[in-house]
Motif scaffolding. Structure first.
Motif, PDB file in Angstrom:
ATOM      1  N   UNK A  37      -2.615  -6.015   6.653  1.00 27.47           N
ATOM      2  CA  UNK A  37      -2.034  -6.891   7.320  1.00 27.47           C
ATOM      3  C   UNK A  37      -0.718  -7.639   6.544  1.00 27.47           C
ATOM      4  N   UNK A  38      -0.834  -7.516   5.451  1.00 28.85           N
ATOM      5  CA  UNK A  38       0.313  -7.881   4.260  1.00 28.85           C
ATOM      6  C   UNK A  38       0.458  -6.725   3.168  1.00 28.85           C
ATOM      7  N   UNK A  39       0.386  -6.916   1.807  1.00 24.01           N
ATOM      8  CA  UNK A  39       0.541  -5.912   1.125  1.00 24.01           C
ATOM      9  C   UNK A  39      -0.773  -5.212   0.967  1.00 24.01           C
ATOM     10  N   UNK A  40      -0.512  -3.839   0.835  1.00 25.76           N
ATOM     11  CA  UNK A  40      -1.750  -3.016   0.813  1.00 25.76           C
ATOM     12  C   UNK A  40      -2.680  -3.164  -0.474  1.00 25.76           C
ATOM     13  N   UNK A  41      -2.143  -3.688  -1.764  1.00 20.30           N
ATOM     14  CA  UNK A  41      -2.818  -3.901  -2.703  1.00 20.30           C
ATOM     15  C   UNK A  41      -4.219  -4.479  -2.878  1.00 20.30           C
ATOM     16  N   UNK A  42      -4.305  -5.519  -2.123  1.00 21.89           N
ATOM     17  CA  UNK A  42      -5.888  -6.332  -2.009  1.00 21.89           C
ATOM     18  C   UNK A  42      -6.571  -5.423  -1.292  1.00 21.89           C
ATOM     19  N   UNK A  43      -6.111  -4.641  -0.228  1.00 26.21           N
ATOM     20  CA  UNK A  43      -6.812  -3.885   0.605  1.00 26.21           C
ATOM     21  C   UNK A  43      -7.403  -2.588   0.088  1.00 26.21           C
ATOM     22  N   UNK A  44      -6.617  -1.978  -0.868  1.00 25.56           N
ATOM     23  CA  UNK A  44      -6.827  -0.866  -1.688  1.00 25.56           C
ATOM     24  C   UNK A  44      -8.036  -1.415  -2.605  1.00 25.56           C
ATOM     25  N   UNK A  45      -7.823  -2.486  -3.522  1.00 19.94           N
ATOM     26  CA  UNK A  45      -8.588  -3.046  -4.314  1.00 19.94           C
ATOM     27  C   UNK A  45     -10.189  -3.408  -3.751  1.00 19.94           C
ATOM     28  N   UNK A  46     -10.048  -4.007  -2.644  1.00 15.26           N
ATOM     29  CA  UNK A  46     -11.327  -4.090  -1.517  1.00 15.26           C
ATOM     30  C   UNK A  46     -12.241  -2.919  -1.412  1.00 15.26           C
ATOM     31  N   UNK A  47     -11.435  -1.786  -1.045  1.00 19.71           N
ATOM     32  CA  UNK A  47     -12.045  -0.666  -0.579  1.00 19.71           C
ATOM     33  C   UNK A  47     -12.959  -0.048  -2.014  1.00 19.71           C
TER      34      UNK A  47
ATOM     35  N   UNK B  32      -0.216   4.416  -0.227  1.00 25.72           N
ATOM     36  CA  UNK B  32       0.787   5.046   0.716  1.00 25.72           C
ATOM     37  C   UNK B  32       2.092   4.742   0.645  1.00 25.72           C
ATOM     38  N   UNK B  33       2.536   3.378   0.188  1.00 24.15           N
ATOM     39  CA  UNK B  33       3.752   2.803   0.270  1.00 24.15           C
ATOM     40  C   UNK B  33       4.232   3.383  -1.072  1.00 24.15           C
ATOM     41  N   UNK B  34       3.603   3.563  -2.284  1.00 22.19           N
ATOM     42  CA  UNK B  34       4.091   4.027  -3.451  1.00 22.19           C
ATOM     43  C   UNK B  34       4.712   5.644  -2.975  1.00 22.19           C
ATOM     44  N   UNK B  35       4.005   6.363  -2.389  1.00 25.47           N
ATOM     45  CA  UNK B  35       4.396   7.673  -1.885  1.00 25.47           C
ATOM     46  C   UNK B  35       5.722   7.604  -1.088  1.00 25.47           C
ATOM     47  N   UNK B  36       5.643   6.606  -0.143  1.00 23.33           N
ATOM     48  CA  UNK B  36       6.883   6.495   0.643  1.00 23.33           C
ATOM     49  C   UNK B  36       8.145   6.123  -0.023  1.00 23.33           C
ATOM     50  N   UNK B  37       7.803   5.335  -1.308  1.00 22.28           N
ATOM     51  CA  UNK B  37       9.007   4.857  -2.054  1.00 22.28           C
ATOM     52  C   UNK B  37       9.666   6.163  -2.691  1.00 22.28           C
TER      53      UNK B  37
ATOM     54  N   UNK C  62       1.457  -3.846   5.174  1.00 21.04           N
ATOM     55  CA  UNK C  62       1.879  -4.329   6.664  1.00 21.04           C
ATOM     56  C   UNK C  62       3.226  -4.905   6.706  1.00 21.04           C
ATOM     57  N   UNK C  63       3.476  -5.289   7.955  1.00 18.12           N
ATOM     58  CA  UNK C  63       4.783  -5.747   8.001  1.00 18.12           C
ATOM     59  C   UNK C  63       4.920  -7.203   7.548  1.00 18.12           C
ATOM     60  N   UNK C  64       3.917  -7.781   7.489  1.00 17.56           N
ATOM     61  CA  UNK C  64       3.899  -9.301   6.948  1.00 17.56           C
ATOM     62  C   UNK C  64       4.056  -9.302   5.389  1.00 17.56           C
ATOM     63  N   UNK C  65       4.727  -9.933   4.833  1.00 17.03           N
ATOM     64  CA  UNK C  65       4.860 -10.006   3.197  1.00 17.03           C
ATOM     65  C   UNK C  65       3.769 -11.098   2.858  1.00 17.03           C
ATOM     66  N   UNK C  66       3.297 -11.189   1.565  1.00 11.51           N
ATOM     67  CA  UNK C  66       2.727 -12.128   0.921  1.00 11.51           C
ATOM     68  C   UNK C  66       3.545 -13.155   0.383  1.00 11.51           C
ATOM     69  N   UNK C  67       3.047 -14.493   0.611  1.00 17.91           N
ATOM     70  CA  UNK C  67       4.013 -15.560   0.383  1.00 17.91           C
ATOM     71  C   UNK C  67       3.901 -15.811  -1.369  1.00 17.91           C
ATOM     72  N   UNK C  68       2.821 -15.146  -1.796  1.00 16.73           N
ATOM     73  CA  UNK C  68       2.873 -15.269  -3.347  1.00 16.73           C
ATOM     74  C   UNK C  68       3.929 -14.503  -3.829  1.00 16.73           C
ATOM     75  N   UNK C  69       4.509 -13.332  -3.137  1.00 20.47           N
ATOM     76  CA  UNK C  69       5.628 -12.733  -3.659  1.00 20.47           C
ATOM     77  C   UNK C  69       6.984 -12.940  -3.379  1.00 20.47           C
ATOM     78  N   UNK C  70       6.939 -14.142  -2.542  1.00 13.82           N
ATOM     79  CA  UNK C  70       8.492 -14.253  -1.811  1.00 13.82           C
ATOM     80  C   UNK C  70       9.722 -14.300  -2.439  1.00 13.82           C
ATOM     81  N   UNK C  71       9.567 -14.761  -3.923  1.00 11.82           N
ATOM     82  CA  UNK C  71      10.825 -14.724  -4.512  1.00 11.82           C
ATOM     83  C   UNK C  71      10.996 -13.287  -5.111  1.00 11.82           C
TER      84      UNK C  71
END
Length: 184
Positions: free
Chosen positions: A151-161, A26-31, A76-85
C-alpha cells in the motif's frame, strides 16, 4: 556500509540462494533498470518500458533457473508520511533534471536523434512511475510469477514477509530493511 564490515563475509550468492524462497525488492530492480534504459523513458513510440520489462523478466528467469523461488514486492503509489521530506527533496532534484532534459528535447526539431543529453542528467531525471510498475506487474502475472504491491513503501511489507515466513531470504540493496527488523 562500514558499520557492518566486521560482521560481513564474502559468499557465493548463487550457492547461498539455491533452492530458497526469496523476497525481491522489485522497486530496487526497477530503479536499476530505469538507469540502464534511461533513454527509453523519453520514447515517443509508447513502448518506453519494453526493455525494462524484458530485462526484469530475464532477471526473474535467471533466479528460477537457479532453483530460486522469487516473490516480488513493489512500492505502492501512496508514500509514507515519515519519508515526506526525503521524497520531496528527491522529487525536486528529479524535476529539475527532468526540466533540463525536456528543454533540450523541446528545443530540437522532430528528429530527436540529434539531441545530445548528458547521461548523468538523464539518470538523475529518471524515476519509477506507476505505469512502469503496472507494466512489469502485468508481465509477471502473464508469466505466473508471484508479486505484491504494498500500500505504501515495500520495505515494511518485505520485512514482514521475512519475519513471518522464515523460509524467505530478502534480496535487496536497500539498508532501510535493517530498520524494519528484517532478519536476513
Amino acid at each position: 556500509m562500514p558499520f557492518f564490515s566486521a560482521s560481513a563475509s564474502v559468499i557465493n550468492l548463487w550457492h547461498y540462494l539455491w533452492g530458497r524462497k526469496v523476497v525481491v525488492d522489485g522497486h530496487v530492480w526497477l530503479h536499476e533498470l530505469a538507469m540502464r534504459h534511461v533513454g527509453d523513458l523519453w520514447s515517443v513510440s509508447g513502448e518506453q518500458y519494453t526493455n525494462i520489462v524484458v530485462d526484469f523478466l530475464e532477471r526473474a528467469r535467471m533466479l528460477q533457473m537457479r532453483n530460486i523461488q522469487p516473490l516480488f514486492v513493489f512500492d505502492g503509489h501512496k508514500r509514507s508520511p515519515a519519508k515526506a521530506s526525503t521524497d520531496r527533496e528527491r522529487r525536486e532534484k528529479r524535476l529539475k533534471n527532468f526540466a533540463a532534459v525536456q528543454g533540450l528535447i523541446d528545443g530540437a526539431d522532430d528528429d530527436f536523434s540529434t539531441v545530445e543529453i548528458d547521461e548523468s542528467v538523464l539518470k538523475a531525471a529518471a524515476s519509477v512511475k506507476t505505469t512502469m510498475v503496472l507494466a512489469v506487474v502485468a508481465a509477471l502475472r502473464a508469466e505466473g510469477l508471484p508479486y505484491v504491491v504494498a500500500p505504501h513503501e515495500g520495505d515494511p511489507q518485505i520485512a514482514y514477509i521475512a519475519k513471518r515466513y522464515r523460509e524467505y531470504v530478502v534480496l535487496t540493496i536497500d539498508s532501510d530493511l535493517i530498520i524494519h527488523g528484517c532478519p536476513e
